[in-house]
Design a protein around this motif. Structure first.
Motif, mmCIF file in Angstrom:
data_model
loop_
_atom_site.group_PDB
_atom_site.id
_atom_site.type_symbol
_atom_site.label_atom_id
_atom_site.label_comp_id
_atom_site.label_asym_id
_atom_site.label_seq_id
_atom_site.Cartn_x
_atom_site.Cartn_y
_atom_site.Cartn_z
ATOM 1 N N HIS A 140 0.844 -1.198 0.000
ATOM 2 C CA HIS A 140 0.000 0.000 0.000
ATOM 3 C C HIS A 140 0.882 1.252 0.000
ATOM 4 O O HIS A 140 0.613 2.215 -0.719
ATOM 5 C CB HIS A 140 -0.913 -0.033 1.231
ATOM 6 N N PHE A 141 1.958 1.227 0.803
ATOM 7 C CA PHE A 141 2.908 2.340 0.819
ATOM 8 C C PHE A 141 3.628 2.477 -0.520
ATOM 9 O O PHE A 141 3.898 3.594 -0.969
ATOM 10 C CB PHE A 141 3.943 2.161 1.932
ATOM 11 N N ILE A 142 3.949 1.366 -1.149
ATOM 12 C CA ILE A 142 4.582 1.398 -2.470
ATOM 13 C C ILE A 142 3.643 2.059 -3.477
ATOM 14 O O ILE A 142 4.069 2.878 -4.304
ATOM 15 C CB ILE A 142 4.975 -0.022 -2.941
ATOM 16 N N GLY A 143 2.362 1.748 -3.405
ATOM 17 C CA GLY A 143 1.383 2.382 -4.287
ATOM 18 C C GLY A 143 1.317 3.878 -4.067
ATOM 19 O O GLY A 143 1.262 4.665 -5.022
ATOM 20 N N ILE A 145 -1.352 6.200 -12.242
ATOM 21 C CA ILE A 145 -2.482 5.276 -12.374
ATOM 22 C C ILE A 145 -2.167 3.950 -11.685
ATOM 23 O O ILE A 145 -2.976 3.426 -10.910
ATOM 24 C CB ILE A 145 -2.846 5.072 -13.857
ATOM 25 N N HIS A 146 -0.978 3.417 -11.942
ATOM 26 C CA HIS A 146 -0.605 2.136 -11.345
ATOM 27 C C HIS A 146 -0.506 2.240 -9.821
ATOM 28 O O HIS A 146 -0.901 1.311 -9.106
ATOM 29 C CB HIS A 146 0.706 1.623 -11.937
ATOM 30 N N GLY A 147 0.018 3.354 -9.333
ATOM 31 C CA GLY A 147 0.096 3.557 -7.885
ATOM 32 C C GLY A 147 -1.284 3.624 -7.255
ATOM 33 O O GLY A 147 -1.530 3.031 -6.202
ATOM 34 N N GLY A 148 -2.192 4.341 -7.908
ATOM 35 C CA GLY A 148 -3.567 4.432 -7.395
ATOM 36 C C GLY A 148 -4.266 3.085 -7.406
ATOM 37 O O GLY A 148 -4.958 2.722 -6.441
ATOM 38 N N LEU A 149 -4.089 2.327 -8.472
ATOM 39 C CA LEU A 149 -4.703 1.001 -8.541
ATOM 40 C C LEU A 149 -4.100 0.055 -7.502
ATOM 41 O O LEU A 149 -4.817 -0.751 -6.901
ATOM 42 C CB LEU A 149 -4.556 0.417 -9.948
ATOM 43 N N THR A 150 -2.806 0.176 -7.277
ATOM 44 C CA THR A 150 -2.157 -0.635 -6.241
ATOM 45 C C THR A 150 -2.743 -0.301 -4.876
ATOM 46 O O THR A 150 -3.038 -1.192 -4.075
ATOM 47 C CB THR A 150 -0.634 -0.397 -6.238
#
Length: 114
Positions: free
Chosen positions: A12-15, A39-44
């Protein structure tokens, strides 16, 4: 099960880091755009956040559903703004700074809402 919860928190922190890094990386650009990391961070964050709620429920931890709901709503707005503008060569400053501001707001909610 606790290891799974900690792994999900880590991811979650990586996202969050990917979402914020994508935003900060565009801060100095003359024409701001939505980069895939946002986008990828938000989806993560979406996937890991929902999984965290499920694991916390399974572990009988106290889940603040109002806080989770607000954080989810903020993240959905972030993702909608990013997704709708992902193909544009440049986005307006209002949209760009809304994504960054909402990202910081989501962290503030996570930290200060007890």
């Amino acid at each position: 099960m606790e290891f799974l919860r900690l792994l999900l928190v880590f991811l979650h922190f990586i996202g969050f880091a990917a979402l914020l890094a994508g935003f900060l990386g565009q801060m100095t650009a003359a024409e701001k755009r939505i980069v895939p990391a946002m986008i990828h961070g938000g989806l993560t964050q979406l996937v890991t956040g929902l999984a965290l709620v499920g694991v916390d429920e399974a572990l009988d931890k106290d889940v603040n559903n109002a806080k989770v709901g607000v954080k989810l709503a903020v993240l959905v707005v972030i993702l909608l703004l990013a997704w709708a503008n992902r193909a544009k060569p440049a986005v307006g400053k209002g949209v760009f700074f809304a994504i960054g501001g909402l990202t910081v707001l989501n962290v503030a909610i996570a930290v200060f809402w007890v």
